[in-house]
Design a protein around this motif. Structure first.
Motif, short mmCIF file in Angstrom:
data_model
loop_
_atom_site.label_atom_id
_atom_site.label_comp_id
_atom_site.label_asym_id
_atom_site.label_seq_id
_atom_site.Cartn_x
_atom_site.Cartn_y
_atom_site.Cartn_z
N TYR A 16 -77.92 14.22 -36.81
CA TYR A 16 -76.92 15.15 -37.33
C TYR A 16 -77.62 16.35 -37.95
N LEU A 17 -76.86 17.37 -38.24
CA LEU A 17 -77.45 18.57 -38.80
C LEU A 17 -77.07 18.71 -40.27
N ASN A 18 -78.04 19.15 -41.06
CA ASN A 18 -77.74 19.62 -42.41
C ASN A 18 -77.85 21.14 -42.39
N PHE A 19 -77.25 21.76 -43.39
CA PHE A 19 -77.21 23.22 -43.40
C PHE A 19 -77.67 23.72 -44.76
N GLN A 20 -78.63 24.65 -44.75
CA GLN A 20 -79.12 25.22 -46.01
C GLN A 20 -78.87 26.72 -46.02
N PRO A 21 -78.21 27.22 -47.08
CA PRO A 21 -77.89 28.65 -47.10
C PRO A 21 -79.11 29.55 -47.30
N TYR A 42 -84.26 25.36 -52.95
CA TYR A 42 -83.51 24.41 -53.77
C TYR A 42 -82.82 25.09 -54.95
N LEU A 43 -83.35 26.23 -55.42
CA LEU A 43 -82.70 26.93 -56.52
C LEU A 43 -81.27 27.30 -56.16
N VAL A 44 -81.07 27.71 -54.93
CA VAL A 44 -79.73 28.09 -54.48
C VAL A 44 -78.97 26.86 -54.00
N SER A 45 -79.57 26.11 -53.11
CA SER A 45 -78.96 24.88 -52.61
C SER A 45 -79.95 24.09 -51.77
N ARG A 46 -79.83 22.78 -51.84
CA ARG A 46 -80.55 21.93 -50.89
C ARG A 46 -79.81 21.97 -49.57
N PRO A 47 -80.43 21.53 -48.49
CA PRO A 47 -79.67 21.41 -47.24
C PRO A 47 -78.53 20.41 -47.45
#
Ligand code: C2E
Ligand code: CA
Ligand code: CA
Ligand code: CA
Length: 281
Positions: free
Chosen positions: A38-43, A256-261
């Protein structure tokens, strides 16, 4: 003794590594056949307002016995075995399909970024393959970025460079990934078919601690800006790193400061319910 007058040394550790490699290769074969990923998404967000520009699609493999296996371990095995061709087809299709679905649900202006391995560039026309995937999913070329690592790009022959140029003419964005780790000279940046430089995390980690790294980072940013390229800093974990890259002219950050995947479900819930694309709020 290998019979040619050469002695090779084997340690139990090497045996273990080989066993794990062959085990994972066989498991990967099965997983690819079953599409067991599956895919994770990181901004990737703009530095000025933290609005999301892209989501990078990152592939995940949750093995029934081993648990999560890192792409750092299985992508190289997939590349050496050419399984990346079939896996990569699925990744591109799934990433484009998901972004098209988010667009249809009302999330605008957010683009998808997909990692492309050197093996995928060598084995067939990347132009035909990517364009066919866009047609199939209905995603617009302007909504797609391809990430190719620096070490792959500096080895690419003129045929591959032409294919990437054709994709850029269609409106697809090309990023040089893990920049700073591939030992290309800065002057090659001017000749490569790219729009975006993704500066490797190691530089971001070092820049606050070492004047040398900071100077290199500044130079890359200056040159990138002069060449009209967008610059993304990857692996931003601390506010101080965010401030630093903002000060020296980086356009976007990922880390990671903004978001993890995150899973597609989490991304969908967070973004579509609020109908915003600001990850800081
Ligand atoms: P990459 O392309 O450099 O992707 C970024 C990696 O850095 C991701 O690890 C991401 O989770 C991690 N990362 C992001 N922000 C931070 C941070 O602030 N701190 C730290 N410590 N790490 C951060 P991941 O998902 O484990 O992927 C690792 C590598 O595996 C990727 O590096 C890429 O080279 C490869 N990979 C992942 N998915 C794919 C894929 O679909 N296709 C191909 N060809 N390669 C992939
Ligand atoms: Ca990447
Ligand atoms: Ca990267
Ligand atoms: Ca990296």
């Amino acid at each position: 003794h290998d019979g040619k007058g050469i002695f090779k040394v084997y340690s139990p550790e090497m045996g273990n590594k080989m066993r794990r490699y062959h085990y994972l290769l066989e498991e990967l074969r099965l997983a690819v056949a079953r599409k067991d990923f599956y895919l994770n998404f990181q901004p990737i967000v703009h530095v000025e307002d933290c609005m999301i520009d892209y989501f990078e699609a990152l592939t995940r493999w949750n093995h029934s016995i081993e648990g999560m296996i890192s792409p750092v371990e299985f992508i190289p095995i997939a590349e050496e075995s050419n399984l990346i061709l079939e896996l990569g087809d699925w990744i591109m299709l799934e990433a484009c399909r998901q972004m098209a679905a988010w667009h249809n649900a009302g999330l605008r202006k957010v683009r998808i970024s997909v990692n492309v391995s050197g093996v995928q560039l060598k084995h067939r026309s990347i132009y035909d393959w990517v364009m066919a995937t866009l047609t199939k999913t209905g995603l617009s070329p302007n909504s797609l970025m391809l990430e190719v690592t620096e070490s792959t790009l500096i080895k690419a022959d003129s045929l591959i460079i032409k294919e990437l140029e054709k994709l850029r003419k269609e409106g697809i964005t090309i990023a040089i990934d893990d920049f700073g780790t591939g030992f290309s000279s800065l002057s090659t940046l001017a000749d490569l078919p790219i729009d975006v430089i993704k500066i490797d995390r190691s530089f971001i980690t070092q820049a606050n601690k070492s004047k040398k790294y900071l100077d290199i980072l500044k130079t890359i940013c200056e040159l990138g800006q002069k060449l009209g390229l967008k610059i993304v800093a990857e692996g931003v974990e601390e506010p101080a790193q965010f401030e630093l890259v903002k000060r020296i002219g980086v356009s976007s950050v990922q880390g990671y400061l903004v978001s993890r995947p995150e899973s597609s479900v989490n991304v969908g819930n967070k973004l579509l319910n609020k109908n915003v694309s600001n990850m800081s709020g």
